[in-house]
Design a protein around this motif. Structure first.
Motif, PDB file in Angstrom:
ATOM      1  N   PHE A   1      16.235  -4.951 -23.397  1.00 32.00           N
ATOM      2  CA  PHE A   1      15.340  -6.279 -22.632  1.00 32.00           C
ATOM      3  C   PHE A   1      15.820  -7.681 -23.572  1.00 32.00           C
ATOM      4  CE2 PHE A   1      13.094  -2.472 -21.620  1.00 32.00           C
ATOM      5  CZ  PHE A   1      13.045  -2.568 -20.287  1.00 32.00           C
TER       6      PHE A   1
ATOM      7  N   ASN B   1       8.467  -7.590 -19.254  1.00 33.65           N
ATOM      8  CA  ASN B   1       7.615  -7.176 -18.038  1.00 33.65           C
ATOM      9  C   ASN B   1       8.237  -7.839 -16.734  1.00 33.65           C
ATOM     10  OD1 ASN B   1       5.732  -5.961 -19.716  1.00 33.65           O
ATOM     11  ND2 ASN B   1       4.264  -7.663 -19.712  1.00 33.65           N
ATOM     12  N   GLN B   2       8.701  -9.076 -16.721  1.00 32.36           N
ATOM     13  CA  GLN B   2       9.396  -9.463 -15.298  1.00 32.36           C
ATOM     14  C   GLN B   2      10.585  -8.674 -14.896  1.00 32.36           C
ATOM     15  OE1 GLN B   2      10.196 -13.575 -16.352  1.00 32.36           O
ATOM     16  NE2 GLN B   2       8.351 -14.315 -15.797  1.00 32.36           N
ATOM     17  N   MET B   3      11.571  -8.261 -16.008  1.00 32.12           N
ATOM     18  CA  MET B   3      12.485  -7.478 -15.655  1.00 32.12           C
ATOM     19  C   MET B   3      12.211  -6.110 -15.028  1.00 32.12           C
ATOM     20  SD  MET B   3      15.394  -8.072 -18.636  1.00 32.12           S
ATOM     21  CE  MET B   3      15.002  -9.287 -19.816  1.00 32.12           C
ATOM     22  N   LEU B   4      10.966  -5.719 -15.651  1.00 27.63           N
ATOM     23  CA  LEU B   4      10.498  -4.379 -15.358  1.00 27.63           C
ATOM     24  C   LEU B   4      10.071  -4.246 -13.901  1.00 27.63           C
ATOM     25  CD1 LEU B   4       9.127  -2.999 -18.640  1.00 27.63           C
ATOM     26  CD2 LEU B   4      11.092  -1.887 -17.506  1.00 27.63           C
TER      27      LEU B   4
ATOM     28  N   ASN C   1      10.901  -6.585 -11.770  1.00 30.15           N
ATOM     29  CA  ASN C   1      12.014  -6.542 -10.803  1.00 30.15           C
ATOM     30  C   ASN C   1      12.696  -5.462 -10.398  1.00 30.15           C
ATOM     31  OD1 ASN C   1      11.283  -9.460 -10.443  1.00 30.15           O
ATOM     32  ND2 ASN C   1      12.899 -10.128 -11.993  1.00 30.15           N
ATOM     33  N   SER C   2      12.836  -4.541 -11.498  1.00 29.86           N
ATOM     34  CA  SER C   2      13.390  -3.171 -11.134  1.00 29.86           C
ATOM     35  C   SER C   2      12.499  -2.407 -10.277  1.00 29.86           C
ATOM     36  CB  SER C   2      13.524  -2.615 -12.475  1.00 29.86           C
ATOM     37  OG  SER C   2      14.163  -1.389 -12.513  1.00 29.86           O
ATOM     38  N   GLU C   3      11.507  -2.391 -10.798  1.00 32.61           N
ATOM     39  CA  GLU C   3      10.618  -1.512  -9.811  1.00 32.61           C
ATOM     40  C   GLU C   3      10.530  -1.945  -8.247  1.00 32.61           C
ATOM     41  OE1 GLU C   3       8.405   1.081 -10.499  1.00 32.61           O
ATOM     42  OE2 GLU C   3       9.187   1.473 -12.326  1.00 32.61           O
TER      43      GLU C   3
ATOM     44  N   ALA D   1      13.031  -3.460  -6.783  1.00 31.18           N
ATOM     45  CA  ALA D   1      14.150  -3.034  -6.329  1.00 31.18           C
ATOM     46  C   ALA D   1      14.452  -1.609  -5.968  1.00 31.18           C
ATOM     47  CB  ALA D   1      15.403  -3.627  -7.337  1.00 31.18           C
ATOM     48  N   ARG D   2      13.906  -0.963  -6.536  1.00 27.69           N
ATOM     49  CA  ARG D   2      13.875   0.411  -6.540  1.00 27.69           C
ATOM     50  C   ARG D   2      12.956   0.741  -5.263  1.00 27.69           C
ATOM     51  NH1 ARG D   2      13.122   3.529 -12.102  1.00 27.69           N
ATOM     52  NH2 ARG D   2      11.417   1.811 -12.227  1.00 27.69           N
TER      53      ARG D   2
ATOM     54  N   ASP E   1      14.833   0.396  -2.086  1.00 26.78           N
ATOM     55  CA  ASP E   1      16.012   1.236  -1.891  1.00 26.78           C
ATOM     56  C   ASP E   1      15.413   2.441  -1.005  1.00 26.78           C
ATOM     57  OD1 ASP E   1      17.756  -0.371  -2.989  1.00 26.78           O
ATOM     58  OD2 ASP E   1      17.923   0.513  -5.048  1.00 26.78           O
TER      59      ASP E   1
END
Length: 104
Positions: free
Chosen positions: A29, A90-93, A95-97, A99-100, A103
């Protein structure tokens, strides 16, 4: 990433170690910032805001030739930097959530 620790241009204090600094660059991070002023851009200095394995938040000013990193200065986070790091993480997490979830 290889670090050049030959005659560091700053004194390490007891709050951070060379190992902490190196680990802060490996933080998934970590935030890498490009210079935003002509003073830093002219000398190709960059900034890393990251956390070591043991939780030490470290702000580092460095330069690199693409192969090795020369740390110019490193110090522990101040409260505003810890807030900035936590917000970006927190923003990266989030965004990752998202995106998943997309999918699925």
């Amino acid at each position: 990433m290889e670090f050049d620790w030959h005659n560091p241009p700053f004194n390490l204090n007891n709050s951070i170690t060379i190992k902490d600094i190196e680990e802060s660059f490996e933080d998934p991070f970590a935030i890498r910032l490009l210079p935003d002023s002509a003073r830093f851009a002219a000398q190709a200095r960059f900034f890393n805001v990251g956390v070591s394995v043991n939780g030490n938040g470290i702000v580092t000013v460095y330069r690199t030739n693409g192969k090795s990193v020369r740390v110019i200065h490193a110090r522990p986070f101040e409260s505003e930097e810890r807030f900035f790091y936590q917000r970006k993480m927190n923003q990266m997490l989030a965004n990752s959530e998202a995106a998943r979830a997309g999918d699925r």
